[in-house]
Design a protein around this motif. Structure first.
Motif, mmCIF file in Angstrom:
data_model
loop_
_atom_site.group_PDB
_atom_site.id
_atom_site.type_symbol
_atom_site.label_atom_id
_atom_site.label_comp_id
_atom_site.label_asym_id
_atom_site.label_seq_id
_atom_site.Cartn_x
_atom_site.Cartn_y
_atom_site.Cartn_z
ATOM 1 N N GLY A 241 -13.444 6.688 -36.192
ATOM 2 C CA GLY A 241 -13.597 8.131 -36.383
ATOM 3 C C GLY A 241 -14.362 8.745 -35.232
ATOM 4 N N SER A 242 -14.670 10.014 -35.375
ATOM 5 C CA SER A 242 -15.215 10.770 -34.259
ATOM 6 C C SER A 242 -16.455 11.555 -34.695
ATOM 7 C CB SER A 242 -14.118 11.734 -33.803
ATOM 8 O OG SER A 242 -14.340 12.180 -32.508
ATOM 9 N N GLN A 243 -17.309 11.921 -33.720
ATOM 10 C CA GLN A 243 -18.546 12.680 -33.980
ATOM 11 C C GLN A 243 -19.411 11.934 -35.007
ATOM 12 O OE1 GLN A 243 -19.973 14.755 -32.310
ATOM 13 N NE2 GLN A 243 -21.307 16.039 -33.490
ATOM 14 N N SER A 320 -13.982 -0.100 -24.799
ATOM 15 C CA SER A 320 -14.332 1.001 -25.700
ATOM 16 C C SER A 320 -13.641 2.233 -25.143
ATOM 17 C CB SER A 320 -15.836 1.213 -25.738
ATOM 18 O OG SER A 320 -16.263 1.625 -24.463
ATOM 19 N N GLU A 321 -13.444 3.240 -26.002
ATOM 20 C CA GLU A 321 -12.722 4.416 -25.502
ATOM 21 C C GLU A 321 -13.333 5.707 -26.022
ATOM 22 O OE1 GLU A 321 -8.817 3.158 -26.660
ATOM 23 O OE2 GLU A 321 -9.144 3.722 -28.737
ATOM 24 N N PRO A 322 -14.516 6.048 -25.489
ATOM 25 C CA PRO A 322 -15.130 7.313 -25.874
ATOM 26 C C PRO A 322 -14.400 8.501 -25.255
ATOM 27 C CG PRO A 322 -16.415 6.242 -24.150
ATOM 28 C CD PRO A 322 -15.335 5.281 -24.537
ATOM 29 N N GLY A 323 -14.385 9.612 -25.983
ATOM 30 C CA GLY A 323 -13.808 10.849 -25.439
ATOM 31 C C GLY A 323 -14.876 11.928 -25.425
ATOM 32 N N ARG A 324 -15.217 12.381 -26.646
ATOM 33 C CA ARG A 324 -16.162 13.502 -26.796
ATOM 34 C C ARG A 324 -17.476 13.282 -26.038
ATOM 35 N NH1 ARG A 324 -16.013 16.660 -31.510
ATOM 36 N NH2 ARG A 324 -14.942 14.928 -32.486
ATOM 37 N N SER A 325 -18.086 12.081 -26.215
ATOM 38 C CA SER A 325 -19.416 11.879 -25.637
ATOM 39 C C SER A 325 -19.373 11.799 -24.115
ATOM 40 C CB SER A 325 -20.060 10.615 -26.223
ATOM 41 O OG SER A 325 -19.166 9.524 -26.086
ATOM 42 N N PRO A 360 -10.090 25.941 -31.045
ATOM 43 C CA PRO A 360 -9.678 25.938 -32.458
ATOM 44 C C PRO A 360 -10.583 25.125 -33.369
ATOM 45 C CG PRO A 360 -8.281 24.488 -31.163
ATOM 46 C CD PRO A 360 -9.287 25.059 -30.211
ATOM 47 N N ARG A 361 -11.683 24.594 -32.868
ATOM 48 C CA ARG A 361 -12.501 23.698 -33.692
ATOM 49 C C ARG A 361 -13.243 24.411 -34.827
ATOM 50 N NH1 ARG A 361 -16.136 20.751 -32.405
ATOM 51 N NH2 ARG A 361 -15.474 18.890 -33.550
ATOM 52 N N PRO A 362 -13.827 25.600 -34.593
ATOM 53 C CA PRO A 362 -14.503 26.249 -35.731
ATOM 54 C C PRO A 362 -13.549 26.536 -36.891
ATOM 55 C CG PRO A 362 -15.251 27.215 -33.672
ATOM 56 C CD PRO A 362 -14.095 26.314 -33.327
ATOM 57 N N THR A 364 -10.740 25.036 -37.553
ATOM 58 C CA THR A 364 -10.120 23.815 -38.064
ATOM 59 C C THR A 364 -11.109 22.934 -38.819
ATOM 60 O OG1 THR A 364 -8.781 23.878 -36.062
ATOM 61 C CG2 THR A 364 -8.605 21.892 -37.402
ATOM 62 N N TYR A 365 -12.293 22.772 -38.241
ATOM 63 C CA TYR A 365 -13.257 21.827 -38.846
ATOM 64 C C TYR A 365 -14.570 22.490 -39.243
ATOM 65 C CZ TYR A 365 -10.384 18.935 -35.685
ATOM 66 O OH TYR A 365 -9.359 18.362 -34.977
ATOM 67 N N GLN A 366 -14.624 23.808 -39.216
ATOM 68 C CA GLN A 366 -15.887 24.535 -39.466
ATOM 69 C C GLN A 366 -16.977 24.046 -38.497
ATOM 70 O OE1 GLN A 366 -14.412 22.713 -42.373
ATOM 71 N NE2 GLN A 366 -13.010 24.450 -42.130
ATOM 72 N N ALA A 420 -14.743 18.882 -25.058
ATOM 73 C CA ALA A 420 -13.864 17.987 -25.821
ATOM 74 C C ALA A 420 -13.080 18.751 -26.876
ATOM 75 C CB ALA A 420 -14.693 16.886 -26.499
ATOM 76 N N TYR A 421 -11.814 18.498 -26.942
ATOM 77 C CA TYR A 421 -10.923 19.037 -27.981
ATOM 78 C C TYR A 421 -10.932 20.575 -28.006
ATOM 79 C CZ TYR A 421 -11.420 14.136 -29.208
ATOM 80 O OH TYR A 421 -11.454 12.767 -29.142
ATOM 81 N N ASN A 422 -11.120 21.192 -26.857
ATOM 82 C CA ASN A 422 -10.979 22.644 -26.769
ATOM 83 C C ASN A 422 -9.716 22.927 -25.975
ATOM 84 O OD1 ASN A 422 -13.865 24.673 -27.086
ATOM 85 N ND2 ASN A 422 -13.685 22.642 -27.928
HETATM 86 N N1 LLP Z 1 -9.695 6.240 -29.695
HETATM 87 C C1 LLP Z 1 -8.833 6.665 -30.623
HETATM 88 C C2 LLP Z 1 -7.785 5.769 -31.084
HETATM 89 C C3 LLP Z 1 -8.957 7.956 -31.143
HETATM 90 O O1 LLP Z 1 -8.102 8.356 -32.078
HETATM 91 C C4 LLP Z 1 -9.992 8.803 -30.677
HETATM 92 C C5 LLP Z 1 -10.116 10.161 -31.197
HETATM 93 C C6 LLP Z 1 -10.852 8.325 -29.696
HETATM 94 C C7 LLP Z 1 -10.680 7.029 -29.234
HETATM 95 C C8 LLP Z 1 -11.963 9.152 -29.118
HETATM 96 O O2 LLP Z 1 -12.905 9.496 -30.060
HETATM 97 P P1 LLP Z 1 -14.227 10.301 -29.610
HETATM 98 O O3 LLP Z 1 -15.046 9.404 -28.739
HETATM 99 O O4 LLP Z 1 -13.759 11.502 -28.873
HETATM 100 O O5 LLP Z 1 -14.900 10.632 -30.871
HETATM 101 N N2 LLP Z 1 -9.845 16.949 -32.648
HETATM 102 C C9 LLP Z 1 -11.010 16.401 -33.310
HETATM 103 C C10 LLP Z 1 -11.282 14.980 -32.880
HETATM 104 C C11 LLP Z 1 -10.111 14.071 -33.122
HETATM 105 C C12 LLP Z 1 -10.392 12.692 -32.625
HETATM 106 C C13 LLP Z 1 -9.130 11.971 -32.449
HETATM 107 N N3 LLP Z 1 -9.288 10.633 -32.013
HETATM 108 C C14 LLP Z 1 -12.214 17.283 -33.039
HETATM 109 O O6 LLP Z 1 -12.067 18.298 -32.378
HETATM 110 O O7 LLP Z 1 -13.308 16.989 -33.513
#
Ligand code: LLP
Length: 476
Positions: A241-243, A320-325, A360-362, A364-366, A420-422
């Motif tokens: 999961g994320s966040q 590992s595959e971070p996106g948001r951070s 779209p995050r507010p 979509t996810y408040q 991230a995700y904007n």
């Molecule tokens: N790996 C996989 C397989 C994923 O599905 C994701 C995020 C990540 C890595 C990266 O996760 P992160 O480090 O960014 O938490 N649109 C939503 C977030 C959806 C996340 C989708 N998968 C938002 O705006 O919060």
């Protein structure tokens, strides 16, 4: 009412500036609200990457995504350094480019040595066009099309296989089309059955998830894969999961994955890579308290190493595959304030020139964001207002209770933590052109995404011939 600290010091936008950067400490970007290079200059003006934000808006237009290269690079480097420090085996950090996939961002992440996680043929195409080497690209998705699979196999990237349909399709494609070529590298995505505390839309690790193989089918899965000469299965993958702010779910995940690694060996599978996914959260508001990048990496490395030692297994290559951070805090969105509406004793709406189409995050996810006024960084925060977007939708509210200085039309509102995700989830709702994005560093700003024009908006429209000749609006 003027807001003050308990110490009696007046609150201003400057309170959100990174505290530690000037003292040569190495703050974890996900624990800051503004990018690491944010400063106030000329008393009242916000600067990022050595560039004055109001000048950037004059030059590149509004709204504008402003990406601070130093913050992004620092986050990438901190992940790499932490794995080097805490993991005795080989490691590879991938940037989960779904957070923001475009040529420049992929190129920056790759230049710091990161691989790229892509979630579709489009993201794969972008990463390749950015010059990322295919052996550092990993393709995800729970319903990859045949075309996407062929594209992935031809490109030579690693495919993270999500389900039986996909597994069988890959075997069929390889047996029919690629008998003489190198076998595709695959990893198997498994659902770990681990719950974590985050918004239900961005949880993926629980058993009731659309992603990944059901771990109750491990026997069937490993038996099938071990018999396929068409596949080169190198690893196992999971993402919960994320966040996420807690470290325990990722520790639990790491332990579960080592058990799978041990099980795979019993089937004669030579699994040498484990990918623990992403998910580390970031600070969107003062009350958010995520662990640092280093703390997160350390927690995972410790568990993998202990569990492998206990099972007498060689250390796998750890991915590992971070996106948001990696990218959220590196970017802010600058908007221009326009109209406002005061409803006495109820609420004051202040409207900006973007909204749910660029963030779209507010809706979509408040999600909750914080903002400052880039040309009034030292003015006392005297009003609580609701920041409204410009879309024809009442729910298009970017921030519910924003504490701001007194604002006027033309002021530049800067929303923090929008990397991230904007842009990656942006739309053209109401046919708003998507904003431009610039990358800033050492006083230099370069365009990385051009602002869409009205012509761009109708680029894919087609007007059938029989509609062209009609006198529109006149009934025959
Ligand atoms: N790996 C996989 C397989 C994923 O599905 C994701 C995020 C990540 C890595 C990266 O996760 P992160 O480090 O960014 O938490 N649109 C939503 C977030 C959806 C996340 C989708 N998968 C938002 O705006 O919060």
């Amino acid at each position: 009412m003027v807001s003050t600290h308990p110490t009696g010091v007046q609150h201003t936008g400057s309170q959100y500036l990174p505290q530690k950067y000037d003292t040569n400490a190495n703050p974890s970007p996900n624990q800051e609200l503004l990018p690491l290079t944010a400063r106030v200059h000329n008393h009242d003006l916000l600067e990022i990457g050595g560039c004055d934000v109001t000048t950037l808006v004059e030059q590149f237009g509004s709204p504008l995504y402003i990406l601070d290269e130093e913050t992004l690079r620092s986050a990438c480097q901190q992940y790499r350094d932490a794995f080097k420090q805490y993991y005795k085996g080989e490691s590879q950090v991938l940037y989960a480019s779904k957070a923001w996939n475009c040529l420049a961002v992929c190129a920056i992440a790759a230049s710091v040595g990161l691989g790229i996680d892509v979630a579709s043929g489009g993201e794969l195409y972008t990463a390749l066009q950015a010059g990322v080497s295919a052996d550092k690209i990993y393709l995800h998705n729970n319903n990859k099309s045949r075309e996407e699979l062929i594209f992935a196999i031809e490109s030579g990237c690693t495919i993270v296989v999500d389900n039986w349909h996909e597994l069988r399709t890959i075997v069929e494609i390889v047996e029919k089309l690629y008998t003489t070529l190198q076998k595709p590298r695959i990893m198997l995505r498994l659902t770990p059955g681990i719950e974590c505390h985050t918004h239900e839309y961005i949880r993926t690790g629980q058993l009731d998830s659309k992603f990944g193989f059901d771990p109750n089918q491990l026997d069937e899965l490993f038996t099938f894969v071990s018999k396929q000469s068409a596949l080169n299965c190198v690893g196992l993958h999971s993402h919960i999961g994320s966040q996420i702010f807690e470290r325990q779910p990722h520790r639990d995940l790491a332990a579960v994955m080592v058990q799978w690694l041990r099980d795979a060996a019993k089937y004669g599978l030579n699994i040498t890579e484990l990918n623990v996914g992403g998910g580390l959260g970031i600070k969107y508001t003062e009350s958010d308290d995520p662990p640092s990048i280093e703390e997160w990496v350390k927690a995972i490395c410790e568990v993998i190493q202990e569990a492998c030692a206990a099972e007498n297994l060689p250390l796998p290559k750890l991915l590992s595959e971070p996106g948001r951070s990696l990218i959220a805090t590196a970017c802010v969105t600058a908007y221009t304030i326009g109209s406002s509406k005061v409803i006495p004793e109820i609420r004051t709406y202040v409207a900006i020139d973007g909204g749910m189409s660029d963030n779209p995050r507010p809706i979509t996810y408040q999600s909750v964001y914080r903002a400052v006024v880039a040309n009034k960084m030292s003015s006392p925060l005297t009003q609580t207002v609701t920041i409204a977007g410009k879309h024809c939708e009442s729910g298009d509210i970017l921030i519910k209770n924003a504490l701001l200085p007194k604002t006027e039309p033309g002021d530049i509102l800067v929303v923090m933590g929008t990397g991230a995700y904007n842009y990656s989830m942006a739309s053209n709702y109401n046919r708003l052109p998507r904003p431009a994005a610039v990358v800033v560093t050492n006083g230099e700003a370069n365009l990385i995404l051009q602002r869409e024009t009205y012509q761009d908006l109708i680029r894919q429209d087609r007007l059938p011939e029989r509609l062209k000749s009609q006198e529109l609006g006149v009934k025959s």
